[in-house]
Motif scaffolding. Structure first.
Motif, short mmCIF file in Angstrom:
data_model
loop_
_atom_site.label_atom_id
_atom_site.label_comp_id
_atom_site.label_asym_id
_atom_site.label_seq_id
_atom_site.Cartn_x
_atom_site.Cartn_y
_atom_site.Cartn_z
N PRO A 1 -10.79 18.84 -14.21
CA PRO A 1 -11.43 17.89 -13.29
C PRO A 1 -10.67 16.91 -12.87
O PRO A 1 -11.26 15.60 -12.68
N TRP A 2 -9.25 16.53 -13.92
CA TRP A 2 -8.68 15.29 -13.69
C TRP A 2 -8.46 14.78 -12.38
O TRP A 2 -8.60 13.47 -11.80
N ARG A 3 -7.72 15.92 -11.61
CA ARG A 3 -8.07 15.45 -9.64
C ARG A 3 -8.94 15.02 -9.17
O ARG A 3 -9.05 13.66 -8.64
N CYS B 1 0.59 -1.91 0.20
CA CYS B 1 0.13 0.02 0.16
C CYS B 1 0.92 0.51 -0.13
O CYS B 1 0.85 2.43 -0.65
N VAL B 2 2.10 0.69 0.58
CA VAL B 2 2.72 2.26 1.16
C VAL B 2 3.23 2.96 -0.73
O VAL B 2 3.95 3.90 -1.22
N LEU B 3 3.92 1.69 -0.93
CA LEU B 3 4.28 1.29 -2.53
C LEU B 3 3.79 2.11 -4.07
O LEU B 3 4.17 2.50 -4.50
N ILE B 4 2.45 1.49 -2.98
CA ILE B 4 1.75 2.01 -4.59
C ILE B 4 0.51 3.61 -4.39
O ILE B 4 0.93 4.24 -5.33
N GLY B 5 0.56 3.86 -2.95
CA GLY B 5 -0.63 4.45 -2.61
C GLY B 5 0.64 5.59 -2.85
O GLY B 5 0.17 6.84 -2.93
N THR B 6 1.68 5.96 -2.11
CA THR B 6 2.66 7.46 -2.21
C THR B 6 2.82 7.57 -3.52
O THR B 6 2.61 9.03 -3.11
N PRO B 7 3.58 6.71 -4.45
CA PRO B 7 3.62 7.84 -5.75
C PRO B 7 2.04 7.79 -6.33
O PRO B 7 2.11 9.18 -6.96
N GLU B 8 0.73 7.49 -5.90
CA GLU B 8 -0.06 7.92 -6.49
C GLU B 8 -0.79 9.27 -5.81
O GLU B 8 -1.81 9.87 -6.83
N ALA B 9 -0.32 9.28 -4.72
CA ALA B 9 -0.85 10.46 -3.51
C ALA B 9 -0.39 11.74 -4.03
O ALA B 9 -0.91 12.61 -4.55
N TYR B 10 0.82 11.63 -5.02
CA TYR B 10 1.60 12.68 -5.46
C TYR B 10 1.59 12.89 -7.04
O TYR B 10 1.27 14.04 -7.12
N ILE B 11 1.44 11.87 -7.75
CA ILE B 11 0.82 12.01 -9.34
C ILE B 11 -0.87 13.13 -8.72
O ILE B 11 -0.89 14.00 -10.04
N LEU B 12 -1.52 12.82 -7.79
CA LEU B 12 -3.00 13.43 -8.08
C LEU B 12 -2.47 14.22 -7.62
O LEU B 12 -3.25 15.67 -8.26
N SER B 13 -1.53 14.72 -6.80
CA SER B 13 -1.53 16.10 -6.04
C SER B 13 -0.49 16.79 -6.91
O SER B 13 -1.26 18.64 -6.66
N ARG B 14 -0.67 16.33 -7.93
CA ARG B 14 0.13 17.47 -9.39
C ARG B 14 -0.69 17.87 -10.97
O ARG B 14 -0.54 18.72 -11.70
N LEU C 1 -8.90 10.78 -8.27
CA LEU C 1 -9.16 10.88 -6.89
C LEU C 1 -10.94 9.96 -6.98
O LEU C 1 -10.66 8.73 -5.38
N ILE C 2 -11.88 10.20 -7.16
CA ILE C 2 -12.90 9.29 -6.72
C ILE C 2 -12.90 7.38 -7.44
O ILE C 2 -13.37 6.98 -6.64
N ALA C 3 -12.06 7.65 -8.01
CA ALA C 3 -12.52 6.15 -8.81
C ALA C 3 -11.09 5.56 -7.44
O ALA C 3 -11.50 4.21 -7.40
N VAL C 4 -10.07 6.45 -6.90
CA VAL C 4 -9.55 5.74 -6.13
C VAL C 4 -9.91 5.89 -4.51
O VAL C 4 -10.03 4.66 -4.12
N LEU C 5 -11.10 6.08 -4.88
CA LEU C 5 -11.49 6.13 -3.20
C LEU C 5 -13.33 5.38 -3.73
O LEU C 5 -13.81 4.87 -2.70
N GLY C 6 -12.96 4.56 -4.93
CA GLY C 6 -14.33 3.47 -5.17
C GLY C 6 -14.65 2.72 -4.45
O GLY C 6 -15.64 2.47 -4.36
N PRO C 7 -13.53 1.76 -3.85
CA PRO C 7 -13.78 0.47 -2.79
C PRO C 7 -14.58 0.99 -1.61
O PRO C 7 -14.83 0.00 -1.13
#
Length: 299
Positions: free
Chosen positions: A101-103, A84-97, A107-113
């Protein structure tokens, strides 16, 4: 002149929260602890307060079967937290950049589960992981395997299913940490000649360590105490502590042993998380040699 504040006022204002805490958490935990000190009579199917009180704990600590269950539980939690750290950390960094409306969409796709029930989501994974599921058929179509492959009742299947639902906790924690980062620091590092990887590793990563630590701690705790996913994906072949507690309560009706397992799981989880937090804090406070980013970038 300022009027002195009454020392009782903060306690009165927080009393509803304390009352809710006692009713929903402290009282059930105390009841579970008292239940774990009782003994179970298998011949009568009843339990009483006779015995040393620590009999259930001594039986669990001395049985290799329970040792295997605890080892499997925390190994599963550690693997899930690491992924989760290896996947979520770069994912959060990319989302923050990203920009609107793409962000918002990603973000909705990430929180979909979080929008799907844990049982429905896990049953969906069981269909995908079956011998006749899409994963097995896809691998056979690509020619990577010659026979049906099933990830049901395997550690890999449980890890994948838990990572899918727990990654958002790391993404949210790192996202919050990134919001407190000063973008001028990255601009300064870039203007001094540092590459993007050096800026992320030397300037951004140290600032988001608290978010990574808090996110991984939450994921580890949730993975160690998860029940639905290990019960459906792992089954009885890969029993974890949560499913073992369920079996003791509703299978053999040995409530005292089940309560002792729950107490030991809570204690071990708290011990591991506390040790983890202290090691990380000690590492952060340790003095490090100062190396200019510009010098490293040129080298």
């Amino acid at each position: 002149m300022r009027k002195p504040r009454n020392a009782v006022t903060p306690w009165l204002l927080s009393s509803p929260a304390w009352l809710l805490y006692l009713l929903l958490l402290a009282v059930p935990l105390a009841a579970t602890l008292l239940l774990s000190l009782r003994t179970f009579d298998a011949t009568r199917g009843t339990w009483s307060g006779s015995g040393s009180g620590l009999t259930n704990y001594l039986v669990i600590l001395g049985d290799t079967y329970f040792h295997t269950i605890f080892a499997r539980t925390f190994a599963l939690a550690a693997m899930v937290a690491l992924l989760c750290v290896l996947i979520g950390t770069p994912e959060a960094y990319i989302l923050s950049r990203m920009r609107a409306p793409w962000r918002g969409l990603f973000l909705i796709a990430v929180l979909g589960p979080f929008l799907i029930s844990v049982v429905v989501r896990t049953l969906g994974w069981s269909v995908l992981f079956g011998a006749n599921g899409p994963v097995s058929l896809g691998l056979q179509t690509l020619g990577w395997v010659n026979e049906p492959v099933s990830l049901l009742y395997t550690m890999a299947g449980m890890v994948i299913a838990l990572v899918h639902v727990l990654v958002p906790f790391v993404v949210i924690a790192v996202w919050v940490a990134l919001q407190g980062c000063d973008p001028d620091v990255e601009h300064a590092g870039t203007s001094l000649g540092a590459g993007q990887w050096t800026v992320v590793r030397r300037l951004v990563l140290p600032q988001i360590v608290p978010g990574i630590v808090s996110g991984s701690a939450v994921v580890f705790s949730l993975a160690a105490t998860a029940f639905a996913t290990p019960a459906i994906i792992g089954g009885r072949r890969l029993t974890v502590v949560a499913t073992a507690v369920y079996d003791q309560f509703f299978g053999t009706l040995d409530w005292p042993t089940g309560a002792a397992l729950a107490v030991l799981l809570l204690a071990a989880n708290l011990l591991i998380l506390t040790t983890y937090q202290r090691l990380v804090e000690r590492q952060r406070r340790a003095p490090r040699p100062v190396q200019p980013v510009l010098k490293e970038a040129r080298s």
